[in-house]
Design an enzyme around this catalytic site. Structure first.
Site, PDB file in Angstrom:
ATOM      1  N   PRO A   1       8.027   2.142   6.657  1.00  0.00           N
ATOM      2  CG  PRO A   1       8.952   4.197   7.194  1.00  0.00           C
ATOM      3  CD  PRO A   1       8.128   3.091   7.770  1.00  0.00           C
TER       4      PRO A   1
ATOM      5  CG  ASP B   1       3.321  -6.068  -0.902  1.00  0.00           C
ATOM      6  OD1 ASP B   1       2.938  -7.046  -1.544  1.00  0.00           O
ATOM      7  OD2 ASP B   1       2.598  -5.119  -0.573  1.00  0.00           O
TER       8      ASP B   1
ATOM      9  CE  LYS C   1      11.146 -14.615  -5.872  1.00  0.00           C
ATOM     10  NZ  LYS C   1      10.685 -15.875  -5.332  1.00  0.00           N
TER      11      LYS C   1
ATOM     12  N   GLY D   1       4.891   0.339   4.439  1.00  0.00           N
ATOM     13  CA  GLY D   1       4.238   1.541   4.970  1.00  0.00           C
ATOM     14  C   GLY D   1       2.981   1.194   5.744  1.00  0.00           C
ATOM     15  CG  ASP D   2      -1.517   2.590   6.926  1.00  0.00           C
ATOM     16  OD1 ASP D   2      -1.576   2.142   8.074  1.00  0.00           O
ATOM     17  OD2 ASP D   2      -2.514   2.761   6.196  1.00  0.00           O
TER      18      ASP D   2
ATOM     19  CG  MET E   1       2.843   4.749  -6.000  1.00  0.00           C
ATOM     20  SD  MET E   1       1.331   3.812  -6.221  1.00  0.00           S
ATOM     21  CE  MET E   1       0.187   4.775  -5.262  1.00  0.00           C
TER      22      MET E   1
HETATM   23  N1  SAH Z   1       1.432   1.844   1.709  1.00  0.00           N
HETATM   24  C1  SAH Z   1       2.673   2.518   1.425  1.00  0.00           C
HETATM   25  C2  SAH Z   1       2.654   3.171   0.054  1.00  0.00           C
HETATM   26  C3  SAH Z   1       2.556   2.204  -1.065  1.00  0.00           C
HETATM   27  S1  SAH Z   1       2.597   2.953  -2.641  1.00  0.00           S
HETATM   28  C4  SAH Z   1       2.961   3.533   2.534  1.00  0.00           C
HETATM   29  O1  SAH Z   1       2.106   3.792   3.374  1.00  0.00           O
HETATM   30  O2  SAH Z   1       4.099   4.030   2.591  1.00  0.00           O
HETATM   31  C5  SAH Z   1       4.317   2.885  -3.026  1.00  0.00           C
HETATM   32  C6  SAH Z   1       4.917   4.269  -2.956  1.00  0.00           C
HETATM   33  O3  SAH Z   1       5.215   4.592  -1.611  1.00  0.00           O
HETATM   34  C7  SAH Z   1       6.224   4.408  -3.669  1.00  0.00           C
HETATM   35  O4  SAH Z   1       6.034   4.635  -5.048  1.00  0.00           O
HETATM   36  C8  SAH Z   1       6.799   5.643  -3.004  1.00  0.00           C
HETATM   37  O5  SAH Z   1       6.218   6.817  -3.505  1.00  0.00           O
HETATM   38  C9  SAH Z   1       6.308   5.464  -1.592  1.00  0.00           C
HETATM   39  N2  SAH Z   1       7.337   4.875  -0.728  1.00  0.00           N
HETATM   40  C10 SAH Z   1       7.298   3.694  -0.105  1.00  0.00           C
HETATM   41  N3  SAH Z   1       8.397   3.519   0.633  1.00  0.00           N
HETATM   42  C11 SAH Z   1       9.157   4.616   0.485  1.00  0.00           C
HETATM   43  C12 SAH Z   1      10.406   5.051   1.003  1.00  0.00           C
HETATM   44  N4  SAH Z   1      11.113   4.300   1.830  1.00  0.00           N
HETATM   45  N5  SAH Z   1      10.864   6.276   0.625  1.00  0.00           N
HETATM   46  C13 SAH Z   1      10.160   7.053  -0.196  1.00  0.00           C
HETATM   47  N6  SAH Z   1       8.980   6.693  -0.717  1.00  0.00           N
HETATM   48  C14 SAH Z   1       8.479   5.506  -0.381  1.00  0.00           C
END
Ligand code: SAH
Length: 502
Positions: free
Chosen positions: A11, A34, A56, A88-89, A170
């Site tokens: 994250p 990304d 980008k 994230g994942d 999101m």
């Molecule tokens: N695959 C990612 C999510 C991608 S969608 C995961 O597992 O975390 C992108 C969304 O993830 C963003 O709009 C936000 O809601 C969330 N997000 C990603 N990084 C974040 C962070 N550091 N703090 C809070 N929300 C985050």
């Protein structure tokens, strides 16, 4: 045929990258990454690896998914080890599934390394346990992303009936609509709700409110993406379980100027204490090679009784020089070894050698005093150090009639581009302190900024007196560690922040 690995980068906090993910990055030929992947993780990419940024946005249009899928396929077909690095994942709202389809269709081998998702990590860093036996037994992760026409595809009735913790990703733009939808489906307006912006990052912000009040609070606080919305009774635990916002250096921005190879411990320790660390290496050490004086000294080691090393970098360089001369630590067996401080002593121990002498105060004056006491008249010292080392050490030895050879084994190279960006941050008061672990890092730092940079507001955290003097000469305010160790520097910074009430 190559291979594609989908890697979840976590994250934001670089420490939350998995061990397996890190290995994959370090072994990659091509890395496709990304927007949400942080700079520290990108820094793990091998220099030779091809790096493709698909985050980008050119005039707000991200690289289309079909184009990304094609890049992965093409690079794999070139026989490359491809890492697809995602925030994230990779499967949780990460389009990982879509990216695998084309690969599967063309018989490209792939594997998937899951990442720590923001959906669970951001609540954790905000002190919110997403489930808790006394409150809730399920958690639902939902996208708050609206369709083209602005419509949300969320079954609010089902969510409210279920009663679990709700986590919306999101959702910054759609939060007011989501909260309304929940209330219309019968959720009580005083249900606790939270927003976590930039979760797990040093500038994380959290807002704890209720379903009825959060939309207004978000507007007041100007919450922006990336952020997640959490709804459920567990949000009320956030203050009690807060551990991140209360870290001693939370909200403190520190610039680390050490060379990249040596920055690790200081940077990690500051981050663990909650500091926002800007990694800004100002110097680099380079072995001096070919090097006739060293070759001669190593060929006649029997004339020396003492070996003196004044930095951890010197220990590493010595090991490489010995190796190049087809020698090893056994050739040093007859020598007593003196070092300037614990950092150098620890580096030696990693190589299976123990220092015979470390001064109580880790600086060149105390090292010289110790040597003058210990080295007998007929003995000779081999001093291996930087090309431009402090003049004090040889001067004091000469004065005391101790015989020695001062041989340069590495040189310090300074950053060559000047950083407008860092100068701006300094001018805006965004930087609380800059750490200096040697006088050369001070020179490197000053040289790396535009000439008209005002350094009088800059607080320099210095490892010792020599460094402090250099920082003062450059016009900075200084705070200095009680001993020349990383521990003492960090203690000094904590004391300073506590006194200044930061
Ligand atoms: N695959 C990612 C999510 C991608 S969608 C995961 O597992 O975390 C992108 C969304 O993830 C963003 O709009 C936000 O809601 C969330 N997000 C990603 N990084 C974040 C962070 N550091 N703090 C809070 N929300 C985050």
């Amino acid at each position: 045929m190559g291979h594609v690995t989908l890697v979840g980068a976590g994250p934001g906090d670089p420490g939350l990258l998995t061990v397996k993910g890190r290995q994959a990055i370090e072994e990659a030929d091509v890395i496709v990454y990304d927007r949400l992947v942080g700079p520290e993780i990108l820094a793990l990419m091998p220099n030779h690896a091809e790096q493709i940024d698909v985050g980008k946005r050119s005039s707000h249009h991200p690289v289309p998914q079909s184009r990304i899928n094609r890049i992965l396929l093409e690079k794999a077909r070139e026989g490359k080890k491809v890492v697809r690095l995602k925030g994230g994942d990779c499967f949780l709202f990460g389009r990982g599934g879509e990216e695998l389809e084309l690969l599967a269709e063309h018989g490209v081998e792939f594997d998937v390394i899951p990442g720590v998702t923001s959906a669970l990590a951001a609540p954790a860093y905000a002190g919110i346990p997403v489930t808790h036996r006394d409150y809730t037994s399920s958690v639902h992760i939902i996208t708050g992303h609206a369709k083209e026409n602005g419509e949300l595809r969320i079954d609010f009735d089902a969510l409210v009936r279920h009663g679990g913790t709700l986590v919306f990703l999101m959702s910054v733009a759609s939060t007011p609509a989501i909260l309304d939808g929940l209330m219309q489906a019968g959720m009580r307006a005083d249900m606790p709700a939270a927003m976590v912006e930039r979760g797990t990052l040093p500038r994380q912000r959290k807002l704890i409110a209720t379903v009825g009040t959060l939309a207004q609070r978000m507007k007041e606080e100007r919450i922006s993406s990336p952020a997640i919305l959490i709804v459920g009774t567990v949000c009320a635990l956030s203050d009690r379980f807060d551990w991140y916002d209360v870290l001693p250096l939370h909200g403190v921005t520190v610039v680390v100027t050490r060379p990249r190879q040596r920055a690790g411990t200081l940077t990690d320790r500051l981050r663990r204490l909650g500091a926002d660390v800007i990694s800004y290496p100002c110097i680099e050490t380079q072995d001096i090679w070919p090097n006739m004086p060293v070759v001669e000294a190593l060929a006649s080691l029997e004339q020396y009784s003492w070996l003196v090393l004044t930095s951890p970098a010197g220990v590493d360089t010595l090991a490489r020089l010995l190796d190049a001369a087809e020698m090893d630590a056994r050739n040093l067996a007859h020598l007593k070894i003196a070092v300037i401080g614990m950092g150098t002593a620890n580096k030696l121990r990693e190589r299976g050698l123990r220092a015979d002498y470390i001064p109580d105060v880790y600086d060149s004056v105390h090292l010289a005093e110790g040597l003058i006491r210990l080295v007998r008249e007929e003995e000779r010292i081999l001093l291996l150090r930087a090309e431009i080392g402090t003049p004090e050490l040889p001067a004091l030895l000469t004065q005391a009639c101790v015989s020695f050879d001062d041989v340069a084994i590495y040189r310090t190279v300074y950053r060559n581009e000047r950083s407008e960006e860092l100068a701006d941050l300094l001018a805006q008061g965004m930087i609380d302190c800059v750490t200096f672990t040697s006088a050369s890092t001070v020179y490197g730092f000053v040289k790396s900024l535009p000439e008209d940079t005002d350094l009088t507001k800059c607080i320099a955290l210095c490892i010792g007196q020599t460094t402090q003097k250099a920082a003062q000469q450059a016009g900075m305010k200084t705070i200095t560690a009680a001993h020349a160790t990383i521990d003492a520097m960090i203690e000094r910074l904590q004391a300073y922040c506590a006194a200044e009430d930061r």
